[in-house]
Design an enzyme around this catalytic site. Structure first.
Site: not given
Ligand code: MOS
Length: 731
Positions: A621-624, A627, A631, A693, A695, A697
């Site tokens: 679920r994407i909260l925003n 943002t 990311q 979940k 988002v 990395e």
């Molecule tokens: Mo990240 S590399 O877990 O700030």
């Protein structure tokens, strides 16, 4: 930039940031504050034979100079979720890496401190430094995290393979380089300590300093309301923070230390050099039958760093026979640390490049190969995923990108003098969940205040937590204030591992639910309340009111309940704990993604341009949307940077980093970054109440492999080591 989901809420902290009223750690000042500068070792290994501080001590404005001869014995910081704390500074005469802190100078002004630091004379007894992963003298740590894996029978699997692909891939040292120079201010008041610090984890700094300086945790307050980026550099409590606190105690004044850019290269971690050797066996039809992956990375002396680079080879695809192994080699290098997707950032480049090579050898579309071997259940546990929309990522991403227009023949696509290449890579990012707490309060005026000792390193934590609290309490976002960045607030884990939004979001949600429960407790026996006797599951909240589900008129406002009970506010705490796969009967999923890249290459000049990137992401679920999209965009730029630019170059003789400035260390500029398309797919994750979940990395991982794969498609050159540079592309 295009996104196919609705626009998100603007950052709640944006007005403060654009008006310069968001205060970063080095924006603070105290009466009588002094300034510190570091002296760093100019050899990579050996001992300090002599250190002469007399000229520095006599320099104008100097208050104190601390060296290993005058520093007190300091206990090493505690074991953390990310491994042990880095070694304590100035504990003996040994030098373990070039750039190691060997003294700290404190003076009235920063200029005086920096000048005096140049006057400290150090004589070294130099030893031959270990700087090469292949140095036979280097200590090798096998299975450093106990995460080596083996399933099925790898040898038997390879025996059934029609095609076997073998390759060795490497990634260089990269340096996190958040734009904000990491800064610390330490202020002692008796035995109480206040610290402003560029940290991603205030509680870790508090716990560590309390232990090192032998004071109660309640006597340490760590503040980090704004941090100028982190990329992992702020996850550990580094030696310069200890030195600043020590300097403030010795000088008897508040002390500020701002690292210089060159110091950032040796003081706050880096993504370590990695080599991965991978062998993949497949049937003629493209079914994976065996994978064998060997990862090696570098680590510092007397330290530890989490980089299981081979692990993704065991977790990403449905393959019955898999073995992964990792080793670390101890070198005389600055302590590595997590940097923008630790381990995955390196391992995924190897795995996804190798799959592309395999697809080429099989004469198969690389998308088809991946779809064929999609992990319908978690390959490690065999449990069903709590969510997994990777198939949809591939389908939607391919559609959006126009993958079907790809002519599979190498070098067949052109535009003018440019060779055109299409490449793709996938990412199955591991879920990282840790306990977190938050506190929610509702005030008599109808506003809510929610807080937790987390940080917002630019990711949007202030904003999405404000939204989440507003939703959970049925309030307008304008009525909610969310605060963070203070270790006196409820415990929060690090902003890292793409785990904070989930951990903190669930804690905020639970705190808000419990707060609603507190209101219901107040009215439980009140004959006049339409909510009397109602349980949490029987009410809904909206517009500042609690009401019976399905009967909006049967309810009352928070403010009315507070007023009737003569209360100024009501508060509740929430604690989230990591979801347990055994209890859920599900594997807790992280984010998934498919990255599609188009590159252009000028074959005469060796120029490489990334023309398009489409990222299709399952982040639950994407909260925003705004943002979250930012990311992924930021992560994608980090991936372009990893693929084409970043390379921390260490001189093999001296161990000195040769390009430790922004003049020499390449990072992309706007002209290097094309339009980046981000598409979110998937459903709310089933493992937690809020269904999100992380988002962070997932945006970076896969980009480097997709670019390398596109380069191969355009040119036939298979580039197995990063970064991809002009000299490798001259045809
Ligand atoms: Mo990240 S590399 O877990 O700030």
């Amino acid at each position: 930039m295009t996104a196919i989901i609705g626009a998100g809420l603007d950052r709640v902290d944006a007005p403060l940031k654009v008006t310069g009223s968001a205060h970063y750690p080095n924006d603070f000042a105290y009466p009588g504050m002094a300034h510190a500068a570091l002296v760093r070792a100019t050899v990579a290994a050996g001992r300090i034979r002599a250190i002469d501080t007399s000229a520095a001590e006599a320099a104008p404005g100097v208050l104190t100079v601390i060296t290993h001869r005058t520093a007190p014995q300091l206990e090493r910081g505690p074991m953390t979720l990310l491994g042990p704390s880095p070694p304590a500074p100035l504990q003996d005469d040994r030098v373990l890496h070039h750039g190691q802190h060997v003294a700290i100078v404190v003076a009235d002004s920063a200029e005086q401190a920096r000048h005096a630091a140049t006057l400290v004379r150090v004589e070294y007894e130099t030893a031959k430094a270990l700087l090469d992963l292949d140095d036979p003298r280097a200590e090798i740590v096998t299975d450093p995290w106990g995460l080596d894996t083996e399933r099925g029978d790898v040898a038997a699997g390879f025996a059934t393979a029609d095609v076997v692909l073998e390759g060795t891939y490497s990634t260089p040292d990269n340096t996190n380089n958040p734009l904000g120079l990491m800064s610390t201010i330490a202020l002692w008041q008796g035995d109480s300590l206040t610290v402003h610090d560029s940290t991603q984890w205030p509680h870790n700094v508090r716990t560590s300093l309390a232990r090192i300086f032998k004071i109660p945790e309640s006597g340490v307050r760590v503040l980090a309301p704004y941090v100028g980026g982190g990329f992992g550099a702020g996850l550990r409590m580094w030696p310069h923070v200890i030195l600043t606190v020590l300097a403030a105690r010795e000088a008897g004044r508040p002390v500020k230390l701002v690292l210089t850019r060159p110091e950032m290269f040796t003081s706050v971690g880096h993504r370590p050099y990695s080599v991965m050797h991978i062998t993949i066996g497949a049937t003629r039809d493209g079914d994976l039958v065996a994978i064998d992956a060997d990862g090696v990375s570098s680590v510092a002396m007397e330290d530890d760093d989490y980089e299981p680079v081979s692990l993704c080879a065991a977790t990403s695809y449905a393959c019955p026979n898999v073995r992964t192994r990792d080793r670390q080699v101890r070198l005389n290098i600055p302590c590595p640390g997590s940097m923008r997707a630790p381990a995955e950032g390196q391992g995924n480049f190897a795995l996804e490049s190798a799959l592309d090579e395999l697809a080429h050898d099989l004469g198969m579309d690389p998308l088809e190969l991946r779809l064929r071997n999609l992990a319908e259940v978690d390959p490690l546990s065999g449990l069903p995923w709590s969510s997994n929309a990777l198939r949809e990522c591939y389908q939607v991403g391919a559609e959006w990108f126009g993958w079907s227009r790809r002519n599979p023949e190498i070098g067949s696509m052109r535009e003018g003098r440019w060779l055109v290449g299409y490449g793709l890579a996938a990412v199955s990012y591991p879920a990282y969940q840790v306990p977190c707490q938050a506190r929610a309060s509702l005030h008599r005026d109808g506003s809510a205040f929610v807080r937790s000792a987390a940080t917002d390193i630019g990711t949007g934590t202030y904003t999405v937590m404000t939204q989440l609290a507003a939703e959970s309490l049925g309030l307008d976002v304008a009525r909610v204030r969310f605060d963070l960045g203070d270790s006196d607030m409820p415990y929060a884990p690090q902003a890292g591992g793409s785990g904070l939004t989930g951990a903190l979001g669930n804690a905020v949600h639970l705190a808000c639910r419990r707060l609603i429960g507190e209101f219901l407790d107040l009215v439980r026996d009140e004959a006049d309340s339409p909510l009397r006797g109602a349980g949490l599951g029987e009410v809904t909240v909206s517009e500042g009111r609690l009401h019976l589900a399905g009967a909006p008129e049967q309810g009352e406002a928070y403010t009315d309940i507070l007023a009737r009970h003569g209360l100024e506010e009501l508060s509740a705490d929430g604690r989230s704990t990591p979801p347990q796969p055994e209890e859920l009967g599900m594997a807790v999923a992280g984010a998934f993604g498919a990255k599609f890249v188009e590159v252009r290459i000028d074959p005469d000049l060796g120029l490489l341009r990334v023309a398009r990137v489409v990222s299709a992401i399952d982040g639950g679920r994407i909260l925003n949307g705004k943002t979250a999209t930012s990311q992924i965009i930021g992560g994608t730029v980090g991936g372009i940077s990893q693929a084409m630019f970043e390379d921390t170059a260490t001189d093999p003789e001296t161990g000195r980093i040769a390009n430790a400035t922004f003049g020499d260390y390449l990072i992309p500029v706007n002209a290097d970054v094309p339009d980046l398309d981000v598409i979110f797919v998937g459903e709310p994750d089933r493992a937690t109440p809020i269904g999100t979940k992380g988002v962070g990395e997932v945006g970076l991982v896969g980009v480097a492999a997709a670019i390398a794969n596109a380069v191969h498609h355009a040119t036939g050159r298979r580039l197995r080591s990063l970064p991809i540079t002009i000299d490798q592309l001259m045809l």
